[in-house]
Design a protein around this motif. Structure first.
Motif, mmCIF file in Angstrom:
data_model
loop_
_atom_site.group_PDB
_atom_site.id
_atom_site.type_symbol
_atom_site.label_atom_id
_atom_site.label_comp_id
_atom_site.label_asym_id
_atom_site.label_seq_id
_atom_site.Cartn_x
_atom_site.Cartn_y
_atom_site.Cartn_z
ATOM 1 N N THR A 1 -8.116 10.811 -3.719
ATOM 2 C CA THR A 1 -8.894 9.574 -3.803
ATOM 3 C C THR A 1 -8.885 8.864 -2.451
ATOM 4 O O THR A 1 -9.869 8.863 -1.729
ATOM 5 C CB THR A 1 -8.354 8.656 -4.908
ATOM 6 O OG1 THR A 1 -8.367 9.368 -6.167
ATOM 7 C CG2 THR A 1 -9.213 7.401 -5.048
ATOM 8 N N ASP A 2 -7.745 8.275 -2.095
ATOM 9 C CA ASP A 2 -7.661 7.616 -0.792
ATOM 10 C C ASP A 2 -6.647 8.274 0.134
ATOM 11 O O ASP A 2 -6.518 7.878 1.295
ATOM 12 C CB ASP A 2 -7.334 6.132 -0.959
ATOM 13 C CG ASP A 2 -6.011 5.899 -1.688
ATOM 14 O OD1 ASP A 2 -5.254 6.868 -1.909
ATOM 15 O OD2 ASP A 2 -5.729 4.745 -2.047
ATOM 16 N N GLY A 3 -5.921 9.258 -0.364
ATOM 17 C CA GLY A 3 -4.980 9.996 0.471
ATOM 18 C C GLY A 3 -3.572 9.438 0.499
ATOM 19 O O GLY A 3 -2.663 10.063 1.047
ATOM 20 N N ALA A 4 -3.350 8.262 -0.103
ATOM 21 C CA ALA A 4 -2.030 7.626 -0.033
ATOM 22 C C ALA A 4 -0.943 8.477 -0.687
ATOM 23 O O ALA A 4 0.162 8.625 -0.148
ATOM 24 C CB ALA A 4 -2.085 6.248 -0.686
ATOM 25 N N SER A 5 -1.240 9.050 -1.857
ATOM 26 C CA SER A 5 -0.226 9.846 -2.550
ATOM 27 C C SER A 5 0.095 11.129 -1.781
ATOM 28 O O SER A 5 1.212 11.648 -1.857
ATOM 29 C CB SER A 5 -0.685 10.187 -3.967
ATOM 30 O OG SER A 5 -1.839 11.004 -3.945
#
Length: 227
Positions: A136-140
């Motif tokens: 999704t946003d790459g944070a995980s």
């Protein structure tokens, strides 16, 4: 003639995967709201790969994409929670293709008894490939990469099911997708079994008027949010 030249080549593995996902009820069309709050005409839910046959087939698709990519890796890592099941399925899929590799995963909360810690499974070492469903946003994925590095290993890539090929943010100054963030900022190669472009190609060629009727809405969504 020009239109034929501009037509992208057909990725048969991706087309087979999209067809399988539709038949399994994992890829659905209708009115959905994404994690980012966007109204989407389609929804891809890997949680619906919910029996042995579907998981086995999913693992085989991942394995075929990974082996065809040429990316070198020594083991798999599945971030909690969806990544745990996916990494196990991919490990089995790879073994069926003649490449047996160890895998590990993390807990959300550390145990203070037994083996303790947050990491479970094989020792995290060497070149590690992260297995997850989407970006999704790459944070995980940053969190997963940090855990792998903290264990003394090297994250080399991320394998996902579907690349939605859309902007992670509605900020006009940031038009990158989560996949682009992971590749550009984290330096990790991203491999997807299929992309939104593959999905649209499937709708073009499926020969099913019910499926084809969704093509215009998916195209409009890509025009608004796509990269």
């Amino acid at each position: 003639m020009n239109s034929m030249m501009n037509t992208p080549p057909i990725d048969s593995l991706a087309q087979d995967f999209v067809r399988f996902s539709v038949e399994a009820g994992v890829l659905r069309f209708g009115d959905f709201t994404t994690k980012a709050g966007r109204a989407s005409p389609y929804f891809f839910n890997t949680g619906l790969f919910d029996d042995g046959a579907k998981l086995m087939k999913l693992g085989e698709f991942y394995a075929r994409r990974l082996l065809a990519s040429g990316l070198e890796f020594d083991m798999l890592f599945g971030p909690a929670y969806k990544g745990i099941t996916l990494a196990a399925a991919v490990a089995i899929g790879l073994a069926r293709e003649g490449k047996s590799v160890p895998y590990a995963y993390n807990r959300k909360e550390a145990k203070d008894h037994g083996e303790g810690g947050t990491l479970v499974g094989a020792p995290v070492r060497g070149r590690v490939l992260i297995i997850d469903d989407v970006i999704t946003d790459g944070a995980s994925k940053r969190e997963a990469a940090d855990m792998i590095r903290a264990a003394g290993a090297t994250p080399v890539g991320v394998a996902i099911t579907m690349d939605r090929q859309e902007r992670a943010s509605d900020d006009p100054a940031n038009r990158r997708s989560g996949v682009q963030y992971v590749e550009q900022e984290l330096g990790l190669k991203v491999l997807s079994i299929a992309t939104l472009a593959d999905l649209m190609q499937f709708l073009d060629t499926a020969g099913d008027p019910v499926l084809a009727a969704n093509r215009a809405r998916v195209a409009a969504y890509r025009e608004r949010y796509g990269i």
